[in-house]
Design a protein around this motif. Structure first.
Motif, short mmCIF file in Angstrom:
data_model
loop_
_atom_site.label_atom_id
_atom_site.label_comp_id
_atom_site.label_asym_id
_atom_site.label_seq_id
_atom_site.Cartn_x
_atom_site.Cartn_y
_atom_site.Cartn_z
N HIS A 1 -6.10 -0.02 -4.14
CA HIS A 1 -4.76 -0.55 -4.38
C HIS A 1 -4.29 -0.36 -5.82
N SER B 1 -7.64 -5.59 -0.52
CA SER B 1 -6.33 -5.03 -0.18
C SER B 1 -5.23 -6.08 -0.29
N HIS C 1 -11.23 -5.81 2.62
CA HIS C 1 -10.75 -4.66 3.41
C HIS C 1 -11.62 -4.44 4.63
N LYS D 1 -0.97 4.59 -2.38
CA LYS D 1 -0.80 3.28 -3.03
C LYS D 1 -0.30 3.47 -4.46
N SER E 1 0.81 -1.22 0.00
CA SER E 1 0.00 0.00 0.00
C SER E 1 0.85 1.27 0.00
N ARG F 1 2.52 -10.15 2.41
CA ARG F 1 2.12 -9.44 1.19
C ARG F 1 3.31 -8.61 0.74
N1 DSN Z 1 -5.61 -0.89 3.37
C1 DSN Z 1 -4.36 -0.98 4.05
C2 DSN Z 1 -3.38 -1.74 3.21
O1 DSN Z 1 -3.75 -2.26 2.19
O2 DSN Z 1 -2.21 -1.84 3.61
C3 DSN Z 1 -3.81 0.35 4.39
O3 DSN Z 1 -3.96 1.28 3.40
#
Ligand code: DSN
Length: 418
Positions: free
Chosen positions: A201, A173, A123, A227, A32, A358
């Motif tokens: 994202h 996310s 999310h 992002k 992000s 991630r």
């Molecule tokens: N939504 C969270 C992420 O994807 O890391 C923070 O923006």
């Protein structure tokens, strides 16, 4: 940098400088994150923060709006052109409040939302029990097929027909694949639901037209502007013209107060930048680098959830290495690489521990890392995952990571000289 703060509050100034150094020395792979252009930083800290206004241009609730009205209208023009949208509201403070604007626009307490489960990639604001939204609306969820680890659209359709939600949400996310917006829009139409896509994202990839856009298919498209969009910490919402009044009312007075013109101006600068060949090339490199990194991680013995990626991020299943997401994240952080622990689909571990991580490629691509460097990063990640407590291994990895990133400046030399 911060020449006034340096004088009046050296303690705070030193902490900001400390984080600048941390950022300079870190291989940043939190999906992000991005590194904002200097203009975004400049505008986010500009005199526009002084203006307090509520409402839309020419319909404000306070005086002194003649200049910022022009700014907001310039933003509408750029945003609609860039994304091919019929209507936009640029007042959201973040991706989360962008979502709240849509909920305020179309939902009443007790209405049903169908969205992707958090532990399958969704999310928090889409209906996690941990978020206040779940106290107001009724939530049902869809997820991924356990074999393909991609969205199970048949199951989604079945649930939608059983539940008859008022709102169906696409967007995630931690989902590395393209989403079939056309199919989801059809399902929403069949059950009489509004269709909202949260593209937080992937907004930069969409703006650059390197992946398909949800705009033609959705009633509402929400986004943060950090992002992949690489802009201010703020948000934006697009919709069909027929929903324009609903959205604008859902934003103000529905869910937000006065407008943040400083971050709005930064977003508007980014609308121009995102239309440039330079940004398009950057986003294409992000995609190429993500694909390369997924392969490189596989070559180092990691399993990539769903077998690859179509966007800027991947989910890595760490179980083959016998390390948790929590230990992987913390150990990498200690040697100068930042990622985040993340549950993988049907994860046996808790969200605080997790079996996965991630990894995103936006920031490293902005700094100029390519396949040669990413191969080294994947190799470091393997050594860290296999020996998270071996201080000799960690010291060697830290040295390699630091040497690698030091060749790619975070910002041009002299950027912060007064
Ligand atoms: N939504 C969270 C992420 O994807 O890391 C923070 O923006």
């Amino acid at each position: 940098m911060l020449k006034y703060t340096r004088q009046s509050d050296p303690e705070l100034y030193e902490l900001v400088v400390e984080d600048l150094k941390r950022q300079e020395n870190t291989i940043e792979m939190i999906a992000s994150e991005s590194t904002v252009p200097l203009e975004v930083m400049e505008l986010s800290g500009s005199i526009l923060t002084n203006k307090t206004l509520e409402g839309l241009p020419h319909k404000r609730f306070q005086a002194g709006s003649e200049v910022v009205d022009k700014i907001e209208e310039l933003g509408w023009q750029r945003a609609k052109e860039l994304f091919g949208a019929e209507h936009v509201n640029l007042q959201s403070y973040s991706g989360s409040t962008a979502n709240y604007s849509v909920f305020a626009a179309v939902l009443d307490p007790g209405d049903k939302i169908l969205s992707m489960r958090l532990d399958q990639g969704g999310h928090l604001t889409h209906g996690s029990p941990a978020n206040w939204v779940s106290k107001i609306y009724h939530h049902d969820f869809y997820g991924v097929d356990p074999k393909t680890e991609q969205i199970d659209y048949d199951a989604l359709e079945k649930t939608a027909k059983e539940v008859m939600p008022k709102l169906i949400i696409a967007g995630a996310s931690a989902y590395p694949r393209l989403i079939d917006y056309e199919r989801m829009a059809k399902i929403a139409e069949e059950v009489g639901a509004y269709f909202m896509v949260d593209m937080a994202h992937i907004a930069g990839l969409v703006a650059a037209k390197v992946i398909p856009s949800p705009i033609p298919w959705a009633d509402f498209v929400t986004s943060s502007t950090t992002k992949t969009f690489c802009s201010a910490r703020a948000g934006m919402v697009f919709c069909k013209e027929k929903h324009a009044k609903l959205l604008d009312r859902g934003t103000f007075p529905g869910s937000l107060g006065s407008v943040h013109f400083h971050t709005m101006a930064a977003k508007i600068w980014s609308m121009k930048y995102a239309a440039s060949p330079e940004f398009r090339a950057l986003m294409q490199k992000v995609l190429d680098n993500a694909k390369f990194m997924a392969k490189a991680m596989e070559e180092e013995g990691f399993r990539i959830v769903s077998g690859g990626t179509d966007n800027h991020l991947m989910l890595v299943d760490l179980r083959s290495k016998g390390v948790s997401g929590k230990v992987f994240q913390n150990t990498l952080d200690s040697i100068g690489i930042t990622v985040n622990k993340n549950q993988i689909p049907n994860d046996p571990a808790s969200p605080f521990v997790t079996s996965g991580a991630r990894i995103g490629l936006t920031s490293t691509t902005q700094r100029g890392l390519g396949p040669d460097e990413l191969k080294v990063v994947a190799n470091i990640m393997r050594r860290v995952a296999e020996a998270p407590e071996d201080t000799a291994v960690l010291a060697a990895c830290q040295k390699e990571a630091r040497e690698l990133i030091s060749a790619f400046p975070l910002y041009p030399a002299g950027a912060f000289e007064d």
